[in-house]
Design an enzyme around this catalytic site. Structure first.
Site, PDB file in Angstrom:
ATOM      1  N   SER A   1      16.165  13.958 -44.394  1.00 33.64           N
ATOM      2  CA  SER A   1      15.778  12.911 -43.445  1.00 33.64           C
ATOM      3  C   SER A   1      16.706  12.927 -42.243  1.00 33.64           C
ATOM      4  O   SER A   1      17.895  13.260 -42.359  1.00 33.64           O
ATOM      5  CB  SER A   1      15.895  11.561 -44.159  1.00 33.64           C
ATOM      6  OG  SER A   1      15.824  10.503 -43.240  1.00 33.64           O
TER       7      SER A   1
ATOM      8  N   TYR B   1      20.726   5.009 -49.872  1.00 32.94           N
ATOM      9  CA  TYR B   1      19.594   5.942 -49.767  1.00 32.94           C
ATOM     10  C   TYR B   1      19.959   7.123 -48.859  1.00 32.94           C
ATOM     11  O   TYR B   1      19.798   8.288 -49.221  1.00 32.94           O
ATOM     12  CB  TYR B   1      18.335   5.236 -49.222  1.00 32.94           C
ATOM     13  CG  TYR B   1      17.303   6.230 -48.750  1.00 32.94           C
ATOM     14  CD1 TYR B   1      16.536   6.950 -49.665  1.00 32.94           C
ATOM     15  CD2 TYR B   1      17.125   6.498 -47.390  1.00 32.94           C
ATOM     16  CE1 TYR B   1      15.624   7.912 -49.240  1.00 32.94           C
ATOM     17  CE2 TYR B   1      16.209   7.454 -46.954  1.00 32.94           C
ATOM     18  CZ  TYR B   1      15.461   8.150 -47.887  1.00 32.94           C
ATOM     19  OH  TYR B   1      14.563   9.101 -47.454  1.00 32.94           O
TER      20      TYR B   1
ATOM     21  N   LYS C   1      20.544  11.502 -49.481  1.00 31.29           N
ATOM     22  CA  LYS C   1      20.010  12.664 -48.751  1.00 31.29           C
ATOM     23  C   LYS C   1      21.158  13.599 -48.362  1.00 31.29           C
ATOM     24  O   LYS C   1      21.069  14.814 -48.495  1.00 31.29           O
ATOM     25  CB  LYS C   1      19.248  12.208 -47.505  1.00 31.29           C
ATOM     26  CG  LYS C   1      17.945  11.494 -47.816  1.00 31.29           C
ATOM     27  CD  LYS C   1      16.974  12.390 -48.560  1.00 31.29           C
ATOM     28  CE  LYS C   1      15.777  11.661 -49.118  1.00 31.29           C
ATOM     29  NZ  LYS C   1      14.982  12.406 -50.069  1.00 31.29           N
TER      30      LYS C   1
HETATM   31  P1  NAD Z   1       6.685   8.091 -51.718  1.00 33.87           P
HETATM   32  O1  NAD Z   1       7.412   7.016 -52.416  1.00 33.87           O
HETATM   33  O2  NAD Z   1       5.317   7.817 -51.234  1.00 33.87           O
HETATM   34  O3  NAD Z   1       6.625   9.395 -52.630  1.00 33.87           O
HETATM   35  C1  NAD Z   1       7.634   9.708 -53.565  1.00 33.87           C
HETATM   36  C2  NAD Z   1       6.951   9.941 -54.893  1.00 33.87           C
HETATM   37  O4  NAD Z   1       7.928  10.315 -55.861  1.00 33.87           O
HETATM   38  C3  NAD Z   1       6.235   8.707 -55.430  1.00 33.87           C
HETATM   39  O5  NAD Z   1       4.909   9.047 -55.759  1.00 33.87           O
HETATM   40  C4  NAD Z   1       7.060   8.299 -56.650  1.00 33.87           C
HETATM   41  O6  NAD Z   1       6.235   7.727 -57.654  1.00 33.87           O
HETATM   42  C5  NAD Z   1       7.656   9.641 -57.072  1.00 33.87           C
HETATM   43  N1  NAD Z   1       8.936   9.560 -57.786  1.00 33.87           N
HETATM   44  C6  NAD Z   1      10.058   8.884 -57.411  1.00 33.87           C
HETATM   45  N2  NAD Z   1      11.035   9.088 -58.302  1.00 33.87           N
HETATM   46  C7  NAD Z   1      10.537   9.918 -59.257  1.00 33.87           C
HETATM   47  C8  NAD Z   1      11.069  10.498 -60.436  1.00 33.87           C
HETATM   48  N3  NAD Z   1      12.325  10.241 -60.838  1.00 33.87           N
HETATM   49  N4  NAD Z   1      10.283  11.301 -61.176  1.00 33.87           N
HETATM   50  C9  NAD Z   1       9.002  11.558 -60.800  1.00 33.87           C
HETATM   51  N5  NAD Z   1       8.448  11.036 -59.701  1.00 33.87           N
HETATM   52  C10 NAD Z   1       9.205  10.234 -58.935  1.00 33.87           C
HETATM   53  O7  NAD Z   1       7.611   8.589 -50.510  1.00 33.87           O
HETATM   54  P2  NAD Z   1       7.283   9.557 -49.287  1.00 33.87           P
HETATM   55  O8  NAD Z   1       7.298   8.736 -48.051  1.00 33.87           O
HETATM   56  O9  NAD Z   1       6.128  10.411 -49.603  1.00 33.87           O
HETATM   57  O10 NAD Z   1       8.618  10.412 -49.261  1.00 33.87           O
HETATM   58  C11 NAD Z   1       8.700  11.675 -49.872  1.00 33.87           C
HETATM   59  C12 NAD Z   1      10.085  12.235 -49.682  1.00 33.87           C
HETATM   60  O11 NAD Z   1      10.374  12.319 -48.288  1.00 33.87           O
HETATM   61  C13 NAD Z   1      11.203  11.381 -50.275  1.00 33.87           C
HETATM   62  O12 NAD Z   1      12.196  12.243 -50.780  1.00 33.87           O
HETATM   63  C14 NAD Z   1      11.726  10.616 -49.088  1.00 33.87           C
HETATM   64  O13 NAD Z   1      13.055  10.226 -49.270  1.00 33.87           O
HETATM   65  C15 NAD Z   1      11.593  11.647 -47.996  1.00 33.87           C
HETATM   66  N6  NAD Z   1      11.523  11.083 -46.651  1.00 33.87           N
HETATM   67  C16 NAD Z   1      10.576  10.149 -46.371  1.00 33.87           C
HETATM   68  C17 NAD Z   1      10.525   9.572 -45.104  1.00 33.87           C
HETATM   69  C18 NAD Z   1       9.534   8.497 -44.787  1.00 33.87           C
HETATM   70  O14 NAD Z   1       9.739   7.764 -43.825  1.00 33.87           O
HETATM   71  N7  NAD Z   1       8.432   8.349 -45.525  1.00 33.87           N
HETATM   72  C19 NAD Z   1      11.413  10.005 -44.111  1.00 33.87           C
HETATM   73  C20 NAD Z   1      12.345  10.992 -44.424  1.00 33.87           C
HETATM   74  C21 NAD Z   1      12.394  11.526 -45.705  1.00 33.87           C
HETATM   75  C1  WQD Z   2      11.040   2.156 -36.894  1.00 32.69           C
HETATM   76  C2  WQD Z   2      11.375   1.258 -35.720  1.00 32.69           C
HETATM   77  C3  WQD Z   2      12.600  -0.723 -36.325  1.00 32.69           C
HETATM   78  C4  WQD Z   2       9.465  -2.631 -38.659  1.00 32.69           C
HETATM   79  C5  WQD Z   2      13.438   4.447 -41.906  1.00 32.69           C
HETATM   80  C6  WQD Z   2      14.590   4.893 -42.747  1.00 32.69           C
HETATM   81  C7  WQD Z   2      14.850   6.342 -42.535  1.00 32.69           C
HETATM   82  C8  WQD Z   2      13.595   7.172 -42.731  1.00 32.69           C
HETATM   83  C9  WQD Z   2      12.432   6.624 -41.990  1.00 32.69           C
HETATM   84  C10 WQD Z   2      13.529   8.040 -44.951  1.00 32.69           C
HETATM   85  C11 WQD Z   2      12.792   0.687 -35.793  1.00 32.69           C
HETATM   86  C12 WQD Z   2      11.237  -1.069 -35.768  1.00 32.69           C
HETATM   87  C13 WQD Z   2      10.164  -1.735 -37.875  1.00 32.69           C
HETATM   88  C14 WQD Z   2       9.104  -3.887 -38.107  1.00 32.69           C
HETATM   89  C15 WQD Z   2      10.136  -3.240 -36.031  1.00 32.69           C
HETATM   90  N1  WQD Z   2      13.180   7.198 -44.093  1.00 32.69           N
HETATM   91  N2  WQD Z   2      10.497  -2.044 -36.589  1.00 32.69           N
HETATM   92  N3  WQD Z   2       9.441  -4.135 -36.802  1.00 32.69           N
HETATM   93  O1  WQD Z   2      14.220   2.461 -39.516  1.00 32.69           O
HETATM   94  O2  WQD Z   2      13.565   4.502 -38.132  1.00 32.69           O
HETATM   95  O3  WQD Z   2      13.746   4.693 -40.547  1.00 32.69           O
HETATM   96  O4  WQD Z   2      12.299   5.223 -42.253  1.00 32.69           O
HETATM   97  O5  WQD Z   2      14.365   8.885 -44.904  1.00 32.69           O
HETATM   98  O6  WQD Z   2      15.845   6.724 -43.417  1.00 32.69           O
HETATM   99  O7  WQD Z   2      15.727   4.141 -42.391  1.00 32.69           O
HETATM  100  O8  WQD Z   2      11.860   3.427 -39.598  1.00 32.69           O
HETATM  101  O9  WQD Z   2       9.614   2.448 -39.619  1.00 32.69           O
HETATM  102  O10 WQD Z   2      11.539   1.081 -40.547  1.00 32.69           O
HETATM  103  O11 WQD Z   2      11.396   1.477 -38.091  1.00 32.69           O
HETATM  104  O12 WQD Z   2      10.410  -3.527 -34.865  1.00 32.69           O
HETATM  105  O13 WQD Z   2       8.507  -4.737 -38.763  1.00 32.69           O
HETATM  106  O14 WQD Z   2      10.498   0.129 -35.768  1.00 32.69           O
HETATM  107  O15 WQD Z   2      13.552  -1.639 -35.885  1.00 32.69           O
HETATM  108  O16 WQD Z   2      13.277   0.639 -34.493  1.00 32.69           O
HETATM  109  P1  WQD Z   2      13.437   3.708 -39.371  1.00 32.69           P
HETATM  110  P2  WQD Z   2      11.044   2.074 -39.555  1.00 32.69           P
END
Ligand code: NAD
Ligand code: WQD
Length: 341
Positions: free
Chosen positions: A126, A151, A155
């Site tokens: 991330s 969290y 990562k």
């Molecule tokens: P998500 O929660 O929709 O998907 C994660 C999946 O993993 C879920 O279906 C959950 O049930 C499963 N899971 C969690 N722990 C588990 C375990 N111990 N064993 C088996 N299954 C398990 O999340 P997502 O948004 O699809 O994110 C996927 C990956 O990308 C994650 O590693 C997340 O940290 C990373 N990521 C997400 C974002 C974002 O904003 N969505 C941003 C950066 C990185």
């Molecule tokens: C985006 C922007 C908020 C909600 C998070 C995690 C990051 C990554 C992605 C996994 C920000 C603003 C949001 C609301 C708002 N995940 N906002 N009103 O904070 O960039 O990142 O998700 O790795 O680790 O921290 O994403 O979608 O929460 O926010 O104004 O109700 O929207 O302040 O500027 P963020 P977000």
């Protein structure tokens, strides 16, 4: 047909990646404990592709079950490891749960890779590892900063676990993909993001507000040093993001990687403010959004967006979908989930 293990494949990014892998001719096997997802996403994958991936429901923290899995599926060619807990706020409340789930899952997978001879892994990292960078846009060489949350720290530590394990075991190759802000849904509206409870992320909050589930969007802060005072992020379409995983897997399978451990930023390269995101949603959906500006959210960074040069040139992948099209896809998904059409 090459078999790919997609951990967390019932989740948001994993389900979209499963679709793109199947479309590219791979056989997908999903492992998910459904802790943050629903089995319904398998139906969506099947409706889109015509193929229902194999599915095994268990917790990756359970090493015995994971070993049994690899005994049952001896032909896995690569792993894409999405499974993790991802709620930033919750990780501050229950850090041990986050460290255990996210770290032990990866450690178990890597140990099984060594034991069962599986060379390739793609890891979901991330942009949170960059914190608030001193220079924008961020390249892969931008120094990481101390994590803002447990969290975020998982990562960072998982990247290090991967790097160190590969350094000690050249049989394993890995790619860490640092996602910026993944948003939107598959254009079919058959799969998408389904947050449990009140969404913490911007786009689900926008679409739920437009659908009438929330009374108003709170825009967190209008006094940042940005174009309009609201915070700036790099919103990347989830299907574009999913396609990058197919490219990354191919890179590993075809030995095109330049070193055992590689890192790529996955973003669009465009910084978009919260107010610009709201405008893009309104334009795409034709719905006027009820929003109000409130104070900053604790722990938020001011602005970040990706330098995509390395991903574009070395990985050979580029984000293609515009923000309005992405917002429309999120809106169509929300409407379908709420039975609005
Ligand atoms: P998500 O929660 O929709 O998907 C994660 C999946 O993993 C879920 O279906 C959950 O049930 C499963 N899971 C969690 N722990 C588990 C375990 N111990 N064993 C088996 N299954 C398990 O999340 P997502 O948004 O699809 O994110 C996927 C990956 O990308 C994650 O590693 C997340 O940290 C990373 N990521 C997400 C974002 C974002 O904003 N969505 C941003 C950066 C990185
Ligand atoms: C985006 C922007 C908020 C909600 C998070 C995690 C990051 C990554 C992605 C996994 C920000 C603003 C949001 C609301 C708002 N995940 N906002 N009103 O904070 O960039 O990142 O998700 O790795 O680790 O921290 O994403 O979608 O929460 O926010 O104004 O109700 O929207 O302040 O500027 P963020 P977000």
């Amino acid at each position: 047909m090459k078999q790919i293990l997609v951990t967390g494949g019932a989740g948001y990014i994993g389900s979209h990646t499963a679709v793109e892998l199947i479309n590219a001719g791979y056989e997908v096997v999903i492992v998910d404990n459904l802790s943050n997802s629903s089995i319904d996403s398998l139906d969506g994958i099947e409706k889109i592709t015509g193929i229902r991936p194999a599915f095994e429901q268990f917790d990756l923290v359970d090493k015995d079950k994971l070993e049994n899995f690899f005994t049952k599926y001896p032909n896995i060619a690569a792993i894409i490891h999405f499974a993790a807990s991802k709620a930033v706020g919750e990780s501050v409340e229950i850090p041990l749960m986050y460290y255990k789930n996210n770290l032990v899952s990866l450690i178990n997978l890597l140990e099984c890779q060594l034991k069962f001879g599986i060379s390739n892994i793609v890891f979901s990292s991330s942009c949170t590892v960059y914190g608030q960078p001193d220079q924008l846009p961020v390249t892969e060489n931008t120094p990481r900063k101390d994590a803002e949350s447990p969290y975020g720290n998982t990562k960072r530590v998982n990247e290090d676990i991967l790097k160190d394990t590969i350094a000690a075991n050249p049989a394993i190759k890995g790619i860490a993909l640092r996602y910026f802000n993944p948003v939107g849904a598959h254009p079919s509206a058959l799969i998408g993001e389904l947050p449990l409870g009140v969404p913490a992320n911007l786009v689900p909050f926008i679409t739920q507000t437009a659908a009438g589930l929330r009374s108003e969007l709170k825009v967190f802060g209008n006094d940042y040093d940005t174009i309009d005072g609201s915070a700036v992020r790099d919103y990347i379409n989830v299907v574009d993001l999913a396609k990058a995983h197919v490219v990354a897997v191919e890179r590993l399978l075809e030995n095109k990687n330049k070193s055992g451990y590689e890192i790529f930023n996955l973003g669009t390269g465009n910084g978009v403010s919260v107010l610009e995101a709201v405008q893009a949603f309104e334009k795409a959906s034709g719905v006027k959004l009820n929003y109000k500006i409130v104070g900053r959210r604790a722990g938020d960074i001011e602005k970040i967006w990706a330098d995509t040069t390395f991903a574009n040139e070395e990985l050979g992948w580029k984000a293609e979908t515009g923000l309005e099209e992405t917002m429309l896809s999120a809106w169509l998904w929300e409407k379908r989930v709420r039975g609005m059409e």
